[in-house]
Write a protein that holds these residues in place. Structure first.
Motif, short mmCIF file in Angstrom:
data_model
loop_
_atom_site.label_atom_id
_atom_site.label_comp_id
_atom_site.label_asym_id
_atom_site.label_seq_id
_atom_site.Cartn_x
_atom_site.Cartn_y
_atom_site.Cartn_z
N MET A 210 0.83 -1.20 0.00
CA MET A 210 0.00 0.00 0.00
C MET A 210 0.87 1.25 0.00
SD MET A 210 -3.03 -0.51 2.80
CE MET A 210 -3.34 1.27 2.70
N HIS A 211 0.45 2.24 -0.76
CA HIS A 211 1.12 3.54 -0.70
C HIS A 211 0.76 4.25 0.60
CE1 HIS A 211 1.52 7.91 -1.47
NE2 HIS A 211 2.58 7.56 -2.16
N TYR A 214 -2.59 7.77 -1.25
CA TYR A 214 -2.66 7.80 -2.71
C TYR A 214 -3.72 8.79 -3.19
CZ TYR A 214 -2.14 6.10 -7.48
OH TYR A 214 -1.87 6.00 -8.83
N ASP A 245 -6.12 1.98 -0.68
CA ASP A 245 -5.54 3.01 -1.56
C ASP A 245 -6.55 3.43 -2.62
OD1 ASP A 245 -3.01 3.45 -0.48
OD2 ASP A 245 -2.03 1.96 -1.75
#
Length: 336
Positions: A210-211, A214, A245
């Motif tokens: 996962m960012h 985002y 995200d």
């Protein structure tokens, strides 16, 4: 022999020490040239320069280091190294110094632009280009969602990730009550939203990279077309549920920072992602509502600090209104 450019804050970057380290890393030698600060939304220091004919961007913690500043950069460097070769558009890590503090790393400059600061040509005058830019945000996110979490062993805590979300952010909101002058969260349907999230939480998910933050302001788009040149600011990266995200992208879409005609609707982003992903999107409404809930609580923190005189009142008022808007958006998705 290295030289320190006079217009750069030497207390932030010691170019002589940096030069010795770069030499030991086997990077091109020579004087530092064209050093300049890189502006952005982060408190970390970023400086662009050339050495030996090669351009670089250096990223290091702020001068007044926060408790987790160095660890955050260690994580970022690890993430960027792990993403190389995965097909995810991200800055390319050149080398990192993580053993000592302050931690810093070098990356290649990104040939791209941040759409929230303005659109160049042909993007500004081509509606089809802007439409595709929005879809490419979903394309880049789908690429990240396909990356195996095995590239980052021991990173994050995927077990119980979804179960932790509502209690974690409810506790965060309750902590604001310690700020003198904050009247408490005056957020309509706060409790009802939390209860809906708990009742409708997906029973299972496939862990992935996962960012963590985002949205369009953390994307750089190519000058040559609508594609995402790089996803930036990986401070919140973890192993969790990548569909959060996607919820975050939809919850913040279209960004108030990017009010331009021709962008695709949120449903088009979801359709684009679904075509490129094998993940189960049957509970996508939950992820959008969860993103609204979490982001709204995060922003309410600035409102609480403003009530306590620890942040500007106008900023606090603005972000409180954004929180109310996010919870209203959550209700729209709940009632779909």
């Amino acid at each position: 022999m290295t030289t320190t450019p006079a217009h750069i804050d030497v207390s932030a970057i010691d170019f002589d020490v940096l030069g010795v380290w770069m030499d030991a890393e086997g990077l091109p030698e020579g004087p530092f040239e064209n050093a300049r600060p890189v502006l952005g939304g982060t408190q970390n220091v970023m400086v662009a320069f050339e050495r030996g004919g090669v351009p670089y961007v250096l990223r290091r913690p702020p001068l007044h280091v926060r408790a987790k500043s160095n660890e955050v950069l260690r994580r970022e460097a690890r993430v960027l190294a792990a993403l190389e070769g995965t097909g995810v558009p991200a800055p390319r890590l050149v080398a990192a110094q993580t053993a000592d503090e302050p931690v810093f790393y070098l990356m290649e400059p990104v040939d791209g632009f941040n759409a929230t600061t303005g659109l160049p040509e042909p993007h500004a005058s081509d509606p089809a280009m802007r439409q595709r830019m929005g879809l490419e945000a979903a394309v880049a996110l789908a690429a990240l969602g396909r990356v195996s979490p095995d590239v980052l062993p021991g990173f994050g805590r995927p077990e119980g990730f979804l179960e932790r979300q509502v209690p974690r952010w409810t506790s965060e909101l309750e902590s604001y009550g310690r700020l003198e002058g904050y009247p408490g969260p005056e957020i309509p349907l706060l409790r009802e939203t939390a209860e809906w999230l708990e009742r409708n939480r997906p029973r299972a998910f496939t862990p992935g990279v996962m960012h963590g933050d985002y949205h369009v302001a953390n994307l750089m788009f190519s000058h040559a077309g609508p594609w995402v040149a790089a996803i930036v600011d990986w401070e919140m990266c973890t192993i969790g549920d990548p569909l959060l995200d996607l919820g975050w992208l939809v919850a913040t879409w279209p960004s108030s920072q990017l009010q331009v005609p021709g962008l695709p609707a949120a449903e088009e982003l979801l359709d684009c992602y679904a075509e490129l992903s094998e993940r189960d999107l049957s509970s996508v409404d939950w992820y959008v509502v969860m993103a609204c809930f979490k982001l709204g609580i995060v922003l309410e923190g600035t409102h609480a600090r403003a009530c306590a005189g620890k942040a500007p009142k106008d900023i606090g008022d603005l972000l409180h209104q954004t929180t109310l808007d996010l919870f209203a958006r959550a209700q729209t998705w709940i009632s779909r």
